[in-house]
Design a protein around this motif. Structure first.
Motif, PDB file in Angstrom:
ATOM      1  N   ASP A   6    -110.371 -12.023  88.939  1.00  0.00           N
ATOM      2  CA  ASP A   6    -108.993 -11.621  89.472  1.00  0.00           C
ATOM      3  C   ASP A   6    -107.968 -11.325  88.475  1.00  0.00           C
ATOM      4  O   ASP A   6    -106.673 -11.646  88.396  1.00  0.00           O
ATOM      5  N   ASN A 144    -100.665 -11.135  94.362  1.00  0.00           N
ATOM      6  CA  ASN A 144    -101.312 -11.097  95.728  1.00  0.00           C
ATOM      7  C   ASN A 144    -101.617  -9.546  96.386  1.00  0.00           C
ATOM      8  O   ASN A 144    -102.395  -9.220  96.942  1.00  0.00           O
ATOM      9  N   GLU A 145    -100.444  -8.785  95.920  1.00  0.00           N
ATOM     10  CA  GLU A 145    -100.360  -7.307  96.443  1.00  0.00           C
ATOM     11  C   GLU A 145    -101.735  -6.647  95.886  1.00  0.00           C
ATOM     12  O   GLU A 145    -102.179  -5.999  96.538  1.00  0.00           O
ATOM     13  N   GLU A 146    -102.011  -6.979  94.343  1.00  0.00           N
ATOM     14  CA  GLU A 146    -102.968  -6.186  93.787  1.00  0.00           C
ATOM     15  C   GLU A 146    -104.178  -6.692  94.450  1.00  0.00           C
ATOM     16  O   GLU A 146    -105.024  -5.797  94.600  1.00  0.00           O
ATOM     17  N   LEU A 147    -104.296  -7.835  94.667  1.00  0.00           N
ATOM     18  CA  LEU A 147    -105.639  -8.375  95.356  1.00  0.00           C
ATOM     19  C   LEU A 147    -105.849  -7.773  96.505  1.00  0.00           C
ATOM     20  O   LEU A 147    -106.881  -7.532  97.057  1.00  0.00           O
ATOM     21  N   THR A 148    -104.711  -7.661  97.341  1.00  0.00           N
ATOM     22  CA  THR A 148    -104.881  -7.160  98.611  1.00  0.00           C
ATOM     23  C   THR A 148    -105.409  -5.640  98.757  1.00  0.00           C
ATOM     24  O   THR A 148    -106.349  -5.382  99.227  1.00  0.00           O
ATOM     25  N   HIS A 149    -104.723  -4.703  97.804  1.00  0.00           N
ATOM     26  CA  HIS A 149    -105.018  -3.447  97.752  1.00  0.00           C
ATOM     27  C   HIS A 149    -106.252  -3.219  96.868  1.00  0.00           C
ATOM     28  O   HIS A 149    -106.863  -2.245  96.783  1.00  0.00           O
TER      29      HIS A 149
END
Ligand SMILES: [Zn+2]
Length: 161
Positions: A6, A144-149
């Protein structure tokens, strides 16, 4: 910080196949940004970058099995010329995109024998040992947004809008 799962890694890279002739590289001053641990780069390279930190450089040799896979003889097919787009004049070395239900796949013309055309559906780098020169330019934690996307935002990554 060191590269781990991550992490967002900004990577300068150069790729050659053992003879030093560069076949792919990041643009000057524009490193590739990718999300580490999500198989966005070939496994052999990803494994070698694990634990590296900003400013560190490395030469990485990746065997085909950890790169784009072995060359699969099943991927070499002989097709009638009539299957190619009308007006297309096939020549060895050319690549065209074949539209399939799995999306567009590159199809390399290997040989032309009269009305028969030998095509190779393997990835162009299948069966090749990859030689990378890499430099880690930046390491940061993904948002968090990058991980979600599932991808990096910003320079060298994905732009929405
Ligand atoms: Zn996104």
């Amino acid at each position: 910080m060191r590269v781990g799962k991550d992490s967002v890694v900004s990577l300068e890279y150069r790729l050659h196949l053992g003879d030093g002739e560069v076949i792919d590289q990041s643009a000057p001053g524009q490193p590739l940004a990718y999300l580490h641990g999500h198989r966005q780069i070939v496994p052999g390279l990803e494994g070698a970058i694990e634990g590296m930190s900003t400013g560190e450089s490395k030469q990485v040799v990746v065997a085909p099995g950890q790169g784009y896979g072995e060359h699969d003889p099943e991927g070499v097919r002989t097709v009638p010329r009539s299957m190619l787009p009308p007006g297309f004049n096939p020549e060895p070395g050319q690549t065209l995109m074949a539209r399939t239900e799995q999306g567009d796949i590159p199809l390399r013309i290997q040989e032309v024998q009269g009305d028969a055309v030998v095509v190779d559906l393997n990835h162009p780098l299948a069966g090749k040992t990859l030689h990378f020169d890499v430099t880690v330019r930046e390491v940061r934690a993904a948002t968090n947004e990058e991980l979600t996307h599932g991808h990096v935002h910003g320079p060298g990554g994905h732009h929405h809008g």
